[in-house]
Design an enzyme around this catalytic site. Sequence first.
Site, PDB file in Angstrom:
ATOM      1  N   MET A 102      -4.601  -7.112  -6.729  1.00  0.00           N
ATOM      2  CA  MET A 102      -4.129  -8.200  -7.587  1.00  0.00           C
ATOM      3  C   MET A 102      -5.214  -9.204  -7.970  1.00  0.00           C
ATOM      4  O   MET A 102      -4.937 -10.394  -8.124  1.00  0.00           O
ATOM      5  CB  MET A 102      -2.957  -8.926  -6.909  1.00  0.00           C
ATOM      6  CG  MET A 102      -1.767  -8.032  -6.614  1.00  0.00           C
ATOM      7  SD  MET A 102      -1.092  -7.226  -8.079  1.00  0.00           S
ATOM      8  CE  MET A 102      -0.239  -8.610  -8.829  1.00  0.00           C
ATOM      9  N   GLY A 107       0.782  -1.233   0.000  1.00  0.00           N
ATOM     10  CA  GLY A 107       0.000   0.000   0.000  1.00  0.00           C
ATOM     11  C   GLY A 107       0.813   1.282   0.000  1.00  0.00           C
ATOM     12  O   GLY A 107       0.379   2.286   0.558  1.00  0.00           O
ATOM     13  N   SER A 108       1.971   1.269  -0.674  1.00  0.00           N
ATOM     14  CA  SER A 108       2.739   2.528  -0.691  1.00  0.00           C
ATOM     15  C   SER A 108       2.055   3.587  -1.558  1.00  0.00           C
ATOM     16  O   SER A 108       2.119   4.782  -1.238  1.00  0.00           O
ATOM     17  CB  SER A 108       4.182   2.288  -1.153  1.00  0.00           C
ATOM     18  OG  SER A 108       4.241   1.942  -2.515  1.00  0.00           O
ATOM     19  N   GLU A 121       5.561   6.570  -9.418  1.00  0.00           N
ATOM     20  CA  GLU A 121       4.137   6.285  -9.172  1.00  0.00           C
ATOM     21  C   GLU A 121       3.603   7.144  -8.033  1.00  0.00           C
ATOM     22  O   GLU A 121       2.465   7.623  -8.079  1.00  0.00           O
ATOM     23  CB  GLU A 121       3.948   4.803  -8.802  1.00  0.00           C
ATOM     24  CG  GLU A 121       4.191   3.843  -9.944  1.00  0.00           C
ATOM     25  CD  GLU A 121       3.931   2.389  -9.530  1.00  0.00           C
ATOM     26  OE1 GLU A 121       3.004   2.138  -8.755  1.00  0.00           O
ATOM     27  OE2 GLU A 121       4.683   1.513  -9.984  1.00  0.00           O
ATOM     28  N   ASP A 147      -5.480  -4.262 -17.468  1.00  0.00           N
ATOM     29  CA  ASP A 147      -4.480  -3.206 -17.679  1.00  0.00           C
ATOM     30  C   ASP A 147      -4.743  -2.442 -18.977  1.00  0.00           C
ATOM     31  O   ASP A 147      -3.854  -2.233 -19.811  1.00  0.00           O
ATOM     32  CB  ASP A 147      -3.053  -3.793 -17.670  1.00  0.00           C
ATOM     33  CG  ASP A 147      -2.728  -4.443 -16.334  1.00  0.00           C
ATOM     34  OD1 ASP A 147      -3.215  -3.953 -15.303  1.00  0.00           O
ATOM     35  OD2 ASP A 147      -2.002  -5.454 -16.327  1.00  0.00           O
ATOM     36  N   ILE A 206      -8.331  -9.953 -10.845  1.00  0.00           N
ATOM     37  CA  ILE A 206      -8.946  -9.511 -12.100  1.00  0.00           C
ATOM     38  C   ILE A 206     -10.431  -9.284 -11.846  1.00  0.00           C
ATOM     39  O   ILE A 206     -11.103 -10.129 -11.243  1.00  0.00           O
ATOM     40  CB  ILE A 206      -8.700 -10.556 -13.205  1.00  0.00           C
ATOM     41  CG1 ILE A 206      -7.200 -10.563 -13.542  1.00  0.00           C
ATOM     42  CG2 ILE A 206      -9.548 -10.265 -14.437  1.00  0.00           C
ATOM     43  CD1 ILE A 206      -6.788 -11.643 -14.504  1.00  0.00           C
ATOM     44  N   LEU A 207     -10.920  -8.133 -12.283  1.00  0.00           N
ATOM     45  CA  LEU A 207     -12.318  -7.784 -12.032  1.00  0.00           C
ATOM     46  C   LEU A 207     -13.208  -8.279 -13.171  1.00  0.00           C
ATOM     47  O   LEU A 207     -12.803  -8.278 -14.335  1.00  0.00           O
ATOM     48  CB  LEU A 207     -12.455  -6.267 -11.885  1.00  0.00           C
ATOM     49  CG  LEU A 207     -11.688  -5.651 -10.710  1.00  0.00           C
ATOM     50  CD1 LEU A 207     -11.783  -4.130 -10.758  1.00  0.00           C
ATOM     51  CD2 LEU A 207     -12.200  -6.173  -9.379  1.00  0.00           C
ATOM     52  N   HIS A 233      -0.604   0.995 -13.353  1.00  0.00           N
ATOM     53  CA  HIS A 233       0.098  -0.196 -13.821  1.00  0.00           C
ATOM     54  C   HIS A 233       1.566   0.190 -14.049  1.00  0.00           C
ATOM     55  O   HIS A 233       1.848   1.234 -14.642  1.00  0.00           O
ATOM     56  CB  HIS A 233      -0.526  -0.697 -15.126  1.00  0.00           C
ATOM     57  CG  HIS A 233       0.146  -1.927 -15.634  1.00  0.00           C
ATOM     58  ND1 HIS A 233       0.025  -3.152 -15.015  1.00  0.00           N
ATOM     59  CD2 HIS A 233       0.988  -2.110 -16.682  1.00  0.00           C
ATOM     60  CE1 HIS A 233       0.757  -4.034 -15.664  1.00  0.00           C
ATOM     61  NE2 HIS A 233       1.344  -3.441 -16.679  1.00  0.00           N
TER      62      HIS A 233
HETATM   63  C1  GRF Z   1       2.681  -0.829  -7.888  1.00  0.00           C
HETATM   64  O1  GRF Z   1       3.879  -1.044  -8.575  1.00  0.00           O
HETATM   65  C2  GRF Z   1       1.540  -0.662  -8.841  1.00  0.00           C
HETATM   66  O2  GRF Z   1       1.917  -0.060 -10.042  1.00  0.00           O
HETATM   67  C3  GRF Z   1       1.120  -2.084  -9.111  1.00  0.00           C
HETATM   68  O3  GRF Z   1       1.267  -2.728  -7.878  1.00  0.00           O
HETATM   69  C4  GRF Z   1       2.258  -2.063  -7.090  1.00  0.00           C
HETATM   70  C5  GRF Z   1       1.612  -1.703  -5.792  1.00  0.00           C
HETATM   71  O4  GRF Z   1       2.518  -1.239  -4.845  1.00  0.00           O
HETATM   72  N1  GRF Z   1      -0.203  -2.120  -9.663  1.00  0.00           N
HETATM   73  P1  GRF Z   1       1.996  -0.616  -3.491  1.00  0.00           P
HETATM   74  O5  GRF Z   1       1.149  -1.684  -2.798  1.00  0.00           O
HETATM   75  O6  GRF Z   1       1.199   0.604  -3.800  1.00  0.00           O
HETATM   76  O7  GRF Z   1       3.218  -0.306  -2.687  1.00  0.00           O
END
Ligand code: GRF
Length: 217
Positions: free
Chosen positions: A90, A12-13, A174, A145, A92-93, A109
């Site tokens: 993680m 969850g960063s 990100e 994606d 798929i919806l 993504h």
């Molecule tokens: C990120 O690299 C995001 O792009 C991908 O999953 C990772 C999630 O990282 N979809 P975090 O849990 O937000 O740290």
Amino acid sequence: MKNIVVLVSGRGSNLQAIVRAARDEAWAARVAAVVSNRPDAGGLAYAREQGIAAEAVDHRAYPDRESFDAALARAIEGHAADVVVLAGFMRILTPEIVRRFDGRLVNIHPSLLPAFPGLHTHRRAIESGCKLAGATVHFVDAQVDHGPVIAQAAVPVLPEDDEASLAARVLAAEHVLYPRAIGWIVRGDLDLRDGRVVHRGGEPQWLMTPPSVGRGA
Ligand code: GRF
């Protein structure tokens, strides 16, 4: 005040970057809840620490995708979500849930889509000899994606990179890109024209990380 519901499966960063931006930039929106398919997700623990509603919808408790997605949709709607943010979610919806939240469901993504949808994006970028990698924030459609691109961040791929060093560089980008894009959505700054997302005020929908930032990452 708009409600953002963030879906996570892991640490969850990105969630943390969004919570910080909403507070520091005093958005007219707040992260109202964090929902995870994994009860042990770090993102849920973080939410609890922050006093944000944290809810697990464990996919293992449901016989199929449809029933899991129905429970997920109930959890999301229980927090009156205006925007639904996938941040390392993680699963798929199904097309049903995508339709239900159409236009307010976004994902990040870790590649420059349409290159490298799916998993192991950093390894695939390195193996393909790419000189640029990055991340994409997009509205979600029924394909994995895939969907109208809101913003992209590019970072260099350096000759000495391995998967971990490239992933770290992309992740840092990100954390800038995702809050920025969600801020636009909650402020209503984006238009969808002919399937393309345009920032009405002309803000750059891209971000470039100079190579110097990558050294020693
Ligand atoms: C990120 O690299 C995001 O792009 C991908 O999953 C990772 C999630 O990282 N979809 P975090 O849990 O937000 O740290």
